[in-house]
Write a protein that holds these residues in place. Structure first.
Motif, PDB file in Angstrom:
ATOM      1  N   ASP A   1       0.900  -1.229  -0.007  1.00 16.14           N
ATOM      2  CA  ASP A   1       0.087   0.083  -0.009  1.00 16.14           C
ATOM      3  C   ASP A   1       0.950   1.305   0.102  1.00 16.14           C
ATOM      4  N   GLN A   2       1.826   1.390   0.882  1.00 18.27           N
ATOM      5  CA  GLN A   2       2.828   2.475   0.840  1.00 18.27           C
ATOM      6  C   GLN A   2       3.764   2.478  -0.222  1.00 18.27           C
TER       7      GLN A   2
ATOM      8  N   ASN B   1       1.496   3.939  -2.648  1.00 15.54           N
ATOM      9  CA  ASN B   1       1.251   5.496  -2.391  1.00 15.54           C
ATOM     10  C   ASN B   1       2.435   6.324  -2.749  1.00 15.54           C
TER      11      ASN B   1
ATOM     12  N   LEU C   1      -7.770  14.752  -7.950  1.00 13.61           N
ATOM     13  CA  LEU C   1      -7.326  14.473  -6.603  1.00 13.61           C
ATOM     14  C   LEU C   1      -7.687  15.219  -5.666  1.00 13.61           C
ATOM     15  N   GLY C   2      -7.637  16.757  -5.877  1.00  8.80           N
ATOM     16  CA  GLY C   2      -7.612  17.779  -5.090  1.00  8.80           C
ATOM     17  C   GLY C   2      -8.540  18.931  -5.362  1.00  8.80           C
TER      18      GLY C   2
ATOM     19  N   THR D   1      -2.632  18.716   0.507  1.00  8.19           N
ATOM     20  CA  THR D   1      -3.377  18.034  -0.427  1.00  8.19           C
ATOM     21  C   THR D   1      -3.094  16.569  -0.732  1.00  8.19           C
ATOM     22  N   ASP D   2      -2.229  15.865  -0.100  1.00  8.76           N
ATOM     23  CA  ASP D   2      -1.790  14.528  -0.124  1.00  8.76           C
ATOM     24  C   ASP D   2      -2.382  13.580   0.882  1.00  8.76           C
ATOM     25  N   TYR D   3      -3.481  12.779   0.882  1.00 10.83           N
ATOM     26  CA  TYR D   3      -3.985  12.159   1.918  1.00 10.83           C
ATOM     27  C   TYR D   3      -3.886  10.707   1.904  1.00 10.83           C
ATOM     28  N   SER D   4      -3.104  10.118   1.036  1.00  7.72           N
ATOM     29  CA  SER D   4      -2.956   8.508   0.759  1.00  7.72           C
ATOM     30  C   SER D   4      -2.202   7.921   1.844  1.00  7.72           C
ATOM     31  N   THR D   5      -1.236   8.540   2.778  1.00  5.51           N
ATOM     32  CA  THR D   5      -0.773   7.845   3.656  1.00  5.51           C
ATOM     33  C   THR D   5      -1.837   7.741   4.820  1.00  5.51           C
ATOM     34  N   ILE D   6      -2.324   8.925   5.373  1.00  7.24           N
ATOM     35  CA  ILE D   6      -3.327   8.959   6.171  1.00  7.24           C
ATOM     36  C   ILE D   6      -4.575   8.101   6.015  1.00  7.24           C
TER      37      ILE D   6
ATOM     38  N   SER E   1      -4.234   5.336   4.292  1.00 10.46           N
ATOM     39  CA  SER E   1      -3.692   3.882   4.588  1.00 10.46           C
ATOM     40  C   SER E   1      -3.855   3.639   6.191  1.00 10.46           C
ATOM     41  N   LYS E   2      -3.520   4.671   6.886  1.00 10.89           N
ATOM     42  CA  LYS E   2      -3.391   4.373   8.421  1.00 10.89           C
ATOM     43  C   LYS E   2      -4.874   4.242   8.833  1.00 10.89           C
TER      44      LYS E   2
ATOM     45  N   LYS F   1      -7.493   2.806   6.918  1.00  8.56           N
ATOM     46  CA  LYS F   1      -7.622   1.513   6.544  1.00  8.56           C
ATOM     47  C   LYS F   1      -7.013   0.494   7.509  1.00  8.56           C
TER      48      LYS F   1
ATOM     49  N   ALA G   1      -9.484  17.474  -1.025  1.00  6.85           N
ATOM     50  CA  ALA G   1      -8.507  16.382  -1.330  1.00  6.85           C
ATOM     51  C   ALA G   1      -8.685  15.063  -0.491  1.00  6.85           C
TER      52      ALA G   1
ATOM     53  N   LYS H   1     -12.057  13.592  -1.780  1.00  3.44           N
ATOM     54  CA  LYS H   1     -11.827  12.554  -2.895  1.00  3.44           C
ATOM     55  C   LYS H   1     -11.003  11.482  -2.850  1.00  3.44           C
ATOM     56  N   GLN H   2     -10.071  11.528  -2.196  1.00  2.72           N
ATOM     57  CA  GLN H   2      -9.042  10.432  -2.200  1.00  2.72           C
ATOM     58  C   GLN H   2      -9.532   9.400  -1.215  1.00  2.72           C
TER      59      GLN H   2
ATOM     60  N   ASP I   1     -11.675   7.564  -3.336  1.00  3.05           N
ATOM     61  CA  ASP I   1     -11.151   6.431  -4.377  1.00  3.05           C
ATOM     62  C   ASP I   1     -10.358   5.358  -3.678  1.00  3.05           C
ATOM     63  N   ALA I   2     -10.134   5.545  -2.374  1.00  4.18           N
ATOM     64  CA  ALA I   2      -9.492   4.454  -1.677  1.00  4.18           C
ATOM     65  C   ALA I   2     -10.624   3.216  -1.298  1.00  4.18           C
TER      66      ALA I   2
END
Lengths: 299, 418
Positions: A6-7, A10, A218-219, B224-229, B231-232, B234, B252, B255-256, B259-260
């Motif tokens: 996952d990471q 990312n 995305l944003g 604007t990037d929340y992908s790691t958060i 993941s946490k 999840k 952001a 939306k993300q 998507d996840a």
């Protein structure tokens, strides 16, 4: 294990976004040496173009409204490229080899463009609804890979591929390379350097427009969208080594992966600080970045 | 020759664009001014006006939220002027831009009080902007009406708080979530004073009421990037994400999150800063099914609200929406006017004295100014976001709740206010 994958994904995805926003800058700043502070606002132009096209599709072709994104990518390239071409012709060409002046002038341009967007579209964000065929994701290894992120990853790899082919394999691309390496020699050999400058700047700006278009997935899309990404874009180009596309690629994915993994074990704020410190330390050690240009020209 | 010509062209272009920008920003004020002049000339009296300040971020990251508050305040002022003004004076708004920059808020507040001599300021959104204005209004003995829910732990003799304090928003929301959605909470906020204080309160309350914090994350404003958060989130699978993100980071994040593949069925996101106005800019389709807690929704069913929504849409367009801070900003102007009428004076000390205990039928229902803390008694409402961008009310407190900014009536909150 799922967490690690996952990471990793990312990190690659953050890296691809960084590459997307930096690749236009790699041309205008890396190859041409123009510190273009309005680069973020060229992204904004691309994002708003996407919004306008979406509005047009929903009102004129409601049956195939989901297809707007396909039209939006080339059109946002064109819109930003035209604007960039105009900027080069009217302002930036007078500022080559005057980096401080170009910094100030393009910063002014960025403020003007932001205000113009505010006048046309209003201060609040506008909602771009991503096309439905990009909803969801693939389930693999116990985690979900969103289509949007995969799409951006593919988009940026395609751009890198075509840009590479263009610069290395076509006459126009080789002219750009020649002018970058040694302007006066290129001019002596009959290359119209002014024309090459204008085209290169337009291409760099157009790529910013495509980045803006992709970021709508995305944003937030607002007048200040450019300011969120401009620092990261410069960071990637400088870390990668000014003047080297391959360096930009390495820089983007490197920062993407490191920041994602650092953020996972700390927090978003701390990760930002650590990544900055690492970059500064690295540039102390290697001031010209990951990959640097070897040139015979006397600057 | 040619470059010189190009430069002139550019200069001309720049000047014209800025002139246009300036016009647009001040057009609302000009309009209001013109109306004032027309009215006062017909009354035959010159200079019979009282100035009030309107100080919001009309540019920068907070503009998404604050522009509409200015609109609501200007509308309330217009209504009061149309009904004959205040103490036979017309109200003249002085609109300033805080530009999402806290020192600018302090400077502009000082300018409004010292140079324009305004009778009251309506303004602010973020706590940082309020904390910047607080010493200025106290030193100049001014009056600030602050219209947004905030983290509590404050009461100034020179500020009236017409938004909710924590016991009228966050505390009841946490209790409701514990009862209806589950015990595990993931706290996500922007990295500044409101989310940090709010989360301190939530953590104390969860400890006392049997909940559990399974994650706590802060991101810089504008992140604007929340992908790691995500993941946490999840990984720890909380029952609830308590969202105190402010501004357009929310776009952001949601939306993300969608998507996840995380739906409102997997995890409930409870937001305290997302109202109808923000839903427009984020897109209702990504928010549908998530929750928010406020004191007012556009769908709140009172006769005052029907009239308010209709007027707002007639004035600013059918596609515009009202929301909690808009309503609180609108109510603030009317409350000030009521207090001035009761005091028979614009003097700050007399207005304050008259305001204590004042009741008013606001669009959200009856509100009352608490004399001790200068906060309002307000009804609490929890709503679910619908696909059309409106809220469906799931729960309300039934009656106005007494404001308790220092959470004195909650034993678990001991020591938090220090």
């Amino acid at each position: 294990m799922a967490m690690f994958i996952d990471q990793l994904f990312n990190g690659l995805s953050v890296g691809s976004i960084l590459l997307l926003i930096a690749i236009g800058l790699a041309i205008t700043f890396g190859l041409m040496g123009v510190i273009n502070m309005a680069h973020g606002e060229l992204m904004m132009v691309g994002a708003y173009t996407t919004y306008v096209i979406q509005q047009w599709f929903t009102s004129h072709m409601p049956h195939s409204a989901g297809l707007y994104f396909v039209a939006a990518i080339p059109l946002s390239f064109l819109a930003a490229a035209l604007l960039g071409w105009g900027l080069e012709k009217s302002l930036i060409r007078h500022l080559y080899r005057r980096p401080l002046d170009s910094l100030l002038a393009t910063w002014g341009i960025s403020l003007i463009l932001q205000q113009t967007a505010r006048l046309i579209f209003g201060a609040p964000n506008v909602a771009v609804v991503p096309p439905s065929w990009l909803d969801g994701g693939i389930r693999l290894f116990g985690t979900v890979f969103p289509y949007k992120r995969l799409f951006i990853l593919c988009l940026v790899l395609a751009i890198v591929f075509f840009l590479y082919m263009y610069l290395m394999k076509t006459r126009a691309g080789r002219r750009i390379q020649a002018v970058t390496m040694n302007r006066s020699m290129a001019a002596c050999l009959g290359i119209a350097t002014q024309k090459v400058d204008a085209y290169s700047f337009a291409i760099g700006s157009g790529l910013a427009g495509v980045a803006g278009c992709a970021l709508t997935l995305l944003g937030p899309i607002g007048p200040t969208i450019g300011t969120y990404y401009i620092v990261d874009a410069f960071m990637v180009v400088i870390l990668g080594g000014v003047g080297k596309l391959a360096g930009t690629l390495l820089g983007a994915f490197g920062i993407g992966l490191i920041s994602t993994f650092v953020e996972y074990s700390t927090s978003a704020t701390i990760a930002k600080v650590i990544v900055f410190v690492l970059i500064i330390a690295f540039l102390q050690w290697k001031p010209s970045g990951l990959l640097s240009v070897r040139t015979r020209s006397l600057d | 020759m040619k470059p010189a010509f190009m430069w002139k062209l550019w200069l001309l272009l720049c000047v014209s664009v800025f002139a246009l920008g300036g016009c647009a920003a001040s057009s609302a004020v000009d309009q209001a001014k013109n109306e004032n002049q027309n009215d006062s000339s017909s009354a035959g009296k010159e200079g019979d006006v009282v100035k009030v300040g309107i100080l919001h971020s009309l540019s920068g990251t907070m503009a998404i939220s604050e522009v509409s508050l200015r609109d609501a305040e200007l509308m309330a002022i217009e209504e009061i002027n149309a009904s004959g003004g205040l103490l036979s004076k017309k109200i003249e708004p002085v609109v300033e831009d805080g530009a999402s920059d806290w020192p600018t808020f302090a400077e502009k507040a000082k300018k409004l009080l010292q140079k324009d001599q305004v009778a009251a300021i309506f303004g602010g959104w973020t706590s940082a902007s309020r904390k910047a204005m607080l010493p200025v209004v106290e030193q100049n003995n001014g009056l600030l009406w602050y219209p947004v829910q905030y983290e509590g732990m404050e009461s100034s003799p020179n500020i009236f708080y017409t938004g909710a304090t924590t016991n009228q928003q966050i505390v009841p929301a946490v209790s409701w979530l514990l009862k209806n959605r589950g015990k595990t909470f993931f706290l996500l906020g922007s990295d500044y004073v409101f989310p940090r204080t709010a989360n301190k309160i939530i953590k104390a309350q969860l400890k006392a009421e049997g909940g559990q914090v399974v994650g706590e994350e802060y991101t810089p404003l504008g992140h604007t990037d929340y992908s790691t958060i995500i993941s946490k989130i999840k990984q720890v699978k909380p029952a609830v994400v308590f969202n105190t993100l402010n501004g357009d980071s929310n776009v952001a994040f949601f939306k993300q999150l969608k998507d996840a593949g995380i739906t409102p069925k997997d995890v409930t996101v409870m937001s305290v800063s997302i109202a109808e106005e923000e839903i427009r800019g984020i897109g209702p389709d990504v928010l549908a099914g998530h929750l928010a807690v406020w004191n007012y929704f556009q769908t709140t069913d009172t006769p005052e609200n029907k009239a308010f929504v209709q007027k707002y849409k007639e004035k600013y367009g059918q596609d515009r929406v009202t929301d909690d801070p808009i309503e609180a900003a609108y109510t603030a102007v009317h409350l000030w006017a009521e207090a001035v009428k009761k005091a028979g004076s614009f003097d700050v000390d007399q207005v304050k004295k008259a305001a204590a205990g004042l009741e008013y039928k606001a669009p959200e229902g009856t509100v009352k100014i608490d004399g001790e803390t200068q906060h309002l008694w307000k009804t609490v409402r929890i709503g679910e976001i619908q696909a059309d961008g409106q809220f469906k009310e799931l729960w309300n407190s039934g009656q106005p709740v007494k404001p308790d900014p220092y959470l004195k009536s909650y034993p678990w909150a001991k020591g938090l206010s220090e």
